[in-house]
Design a protein around this motif. Structure first.
Motif, short mmCIF file in Angstrom:
data_model
loop_
_atom_site.label_atom_id
_atom_site.label_comp_id
_atom_site.label_asym_id
_atom_site.label_seq_id
_atom_site.Cartn_x
_atom_site.Cartn_y
_atom_site.Cartn_z
N LYS A 83 0.78 -1.24 0.00
CA LYS A 83 0.00 0.00 0.00
C LYS A 83 0.82 1.29 0.00
N TRP A 84 2.04 1.24 0.44
CA TRP A 84 2.78 2.51 0.54
C TRP A 84 3.15 3.02 -0.86
N ARG A 85 3.00 4.34 -1.03
CA ARG A 85 3.39 4.98 -2.28
C ARG A 85 4.17 6.27 -1.95
N PHE A 86 5.18 6.54 -2.77
CA PHE A 86 6.06 7.69 -2.54
C PHE A 86 6.26 8.45 -3.83
N LYS A 87 6.68 9.66 -3.67
CA LYS A 87 7.23 10.40 -4.79
C LYS A 87 8.71 10.05 -4.85
N PRO A 88 9.18 9.48 -5.95
CA PRO A 88 10.56 8.98 -5.99
C PRO A 88 11.59 10.09 -5.85
N GLY A 89 12.77 9.68 -5.45
CA GLY A 89 13.88 10.63 -5.40
C GLY A 89 14.35 10.98 -6.80
N THR A 90 14.99 12.12 -6.92
CA THR A 90 15.44 12.60 -8.23
C THR A 90 16.89 13.05 -8.18
N LYS A 91 17.53 13.01 -9.33
CA LYS A 91 18.88 13.54 -9.52
C LYS A 91 18.83 14.46 -10.73
N ASP A 92 18.97 15.74 -10.44
CA ASP A 92 18.81 16.77 -11.49
C ASP A 92 17.46 16.62 -12.18
N GLY A 93 16.43 16.33 -11.39
CA GLY A 93 15.07 16.24 -11.92
C GLY A 93 14.70 14.90 -12.50
N VAL A 94 15.63 13.93 -12.55
CA VAL A 94 15.35 12.61 -13.11
C VAL A 94 15.12 11.63 -11.96
N ALA A 95 14.02 10.82 -12.05
CA ALA A 95 13.69 9.88 -10.98
C ALA A 95 14.75 8.80 -10.85
N ILE A 96 15.08 8.46 -9.62
CA ILE A 96 16.08 7.42 -9.33
C ILE A 96 15.58 6.57 -8.17
N GLU A 97 16.16 5.36 -8.02
CA GLU A 97 15.88 4.55 -6.85
C GLU A 97 16.65 5.10 -5.65
N ALA A 98 16.01 5.03 -4.49
CA ALA A 98 16.65 5.57 -3.29
C ALA A 98 16.08 4.91 -2.06
N TRP A 99 16.90 4.83 -1.01
CA TRP A 99 16.47 4.29 0.28
C TRP A 99 15.88 5.40 1.13
N HIS A 100 14.87 5.01 1.95
CA HIS A 100 14.22 5.99 2.81
C HIS A 100 13.84 5.29 4.11
N THR A 101 13.97 5.99 5.23
CA THR A 101 13.68 5.43 6.55
C THR A 101 12.31 5.90 7.03
N MET A 102 11.51 4.95 7.52
CA MET A 102 10.17 5.23 8.00
C MET A 102 9.97 4.60 9.38
N ALA A 103 9.13 5.26 10.23
CA ALA A 103 8.81 4.74 11.58
C ALA A 103 7.29 4.57 11.69
N VAL A 104 6.88 3.45 12.29
CA VAL A 104 5.46 3.13 12.46
C VAL A 104 5.21 2.84 13.94
N ARG A 105 4.13 3.41 14.50
CA ARG A 105 3.75 3.16 15.89
C ARG A 105 2.46 2.33 15.93
N PHE A 106 2.46 1.38 16.85
CA PHE A 106 1.25 0.56 17.06
C PHE A 106 0.70 0.92 18.44
N VAL A 107 -0.45 1.60 18.42
CA VAL A 107 -1.09 2.07 19.66
C VAL A 107 -2.55 1.58 19.66
N LEU A 108 -3.00 1.03 20.75
CA LEU A 108 -4.36 0.45 20.83
C LEU A 108 -5.43 1.51 20.69
N ASP A 109 -5.18 2.73 21.11
CA ASP A 109 -6.19 3.80 21.07
C ASP A 109 -6.52 4.15 19.64
N GLU A 110 -5.62 3.89 18.70
CA GLU A 110 -5.83 4.32 17.33
C GLU A 110 -6.67 3.33 16.54
N GLU A 111 -7.04 2.18 17.13
CA GLU A 111 -7.82 1.18 16.41
C GLU A 111 -9.25 1.62 16.22
#
Length: 223
Positions: free
Chosen positions: A195-223
């Motif tokens: 399901k995750w979708r991103f706007k890709p990274g670019t080099k001089d305006g050209v899309a490239i593959e890139a690594w990205h760090t993400m954090a997810v929290r699991f909290v019971l109140d949010e269910e």
């Protein structure tokens, strides 16, 4: 009677005197001939064998005085021109006239041109890199489903992952950095790939593959 016997012996006998003189002469002549040998024999007995001394060597001539040589005087040398290291060193450019000095181009630059003309200075290009960002259109699909075992145990936690985002904005790989439990990480991995979708990274305006760090929290109140 006794007086007559002794009186006759005191008288000189001519024959005996003559014989005595003759014997004395013979003895004296013999002594004359043997005197040098006897004398030498006596000297040998008294002072030992004669010592034959070698003659003294001839005197050594004193050294002749050497002629004085001239002392070479040092030749004065001309001092070299000192180089001022605080000033830039310039070299003649290709094709420039003799005697004309041209400053060297600054660092991190390239010079383009022919061999007969001074080229144009072109600065090196630094590429512009931009990292990927979460596509806001898919923000509602970011949170993974709460694992049932963690919900029954009323466990909460946080997961940090590293995702590889392709040029189309989709997640191609997920790597765990930290996770409160394997169940939380597995739920996050499945949600990121689906399901995750991103706007890709670019080099001089050209899309490239890139690594990205993400954090997810699991909290019971949010269910």
């Amino acid at each position: 009677m006794y007086a007559d016997r002794y009186s006759n012996r005191r008288g000189l006998d001519p024959a005996g005197v003559t014989l005595s003189l003759a014997m004395c002469g013979v003895i004296g002549f013999g002594l004359t001939l043997a005197t040098p040998n006897i004398t030498r024999h006596i000297e040998t007995i008294l002072i030992g064998e004669p010592i034959h001394l070698t003659p003294d060597p001839p005197p050594i001539d004193p050294p002749k005085p050497q002629p004085e040589t001239e002392t070479l005087k040092p030749v004065p040398t001309q001092p070299r021109d000192s180089i001022d290291m605080t000033k830039p060193i310039v070299t003649p450019a290709p094709g420039a006239e003799t005697g004309t000095l041209v400053d060297l181009p600054p660092t991190n630059t390239l010079t383009a041109g022919t061999g007969t003309e001074i080229g144009t200075v072109i600065p090196l290009h630094t590429p512009i890199l931009l990292g990927p960002t979460l596509d806001p259109r898919y923000r509602d699909y970011f949170q993974p489903a709460y694992p049932s075992d963690m919900r029954l145990g009323e466990h909460e936690g946080r997961v940090v992952v590293r995702v590889l985002i392709g040029t189309d904005g989709r997640v191609k790989d997920v790597q765990q950095i930290s996770a409160a439990s394997p169940s939380f990480f597995e739920a996050t991995r499945k949600q990121a790939l689906a399901k995750w979708r991103f706007k890709p990274g670019t080099k001089d305006g050209v899309a490239i593959e890139a690594w990205h760090t993400m954090a997810v929290r699991f909290v019971l109140d949010e269910e």
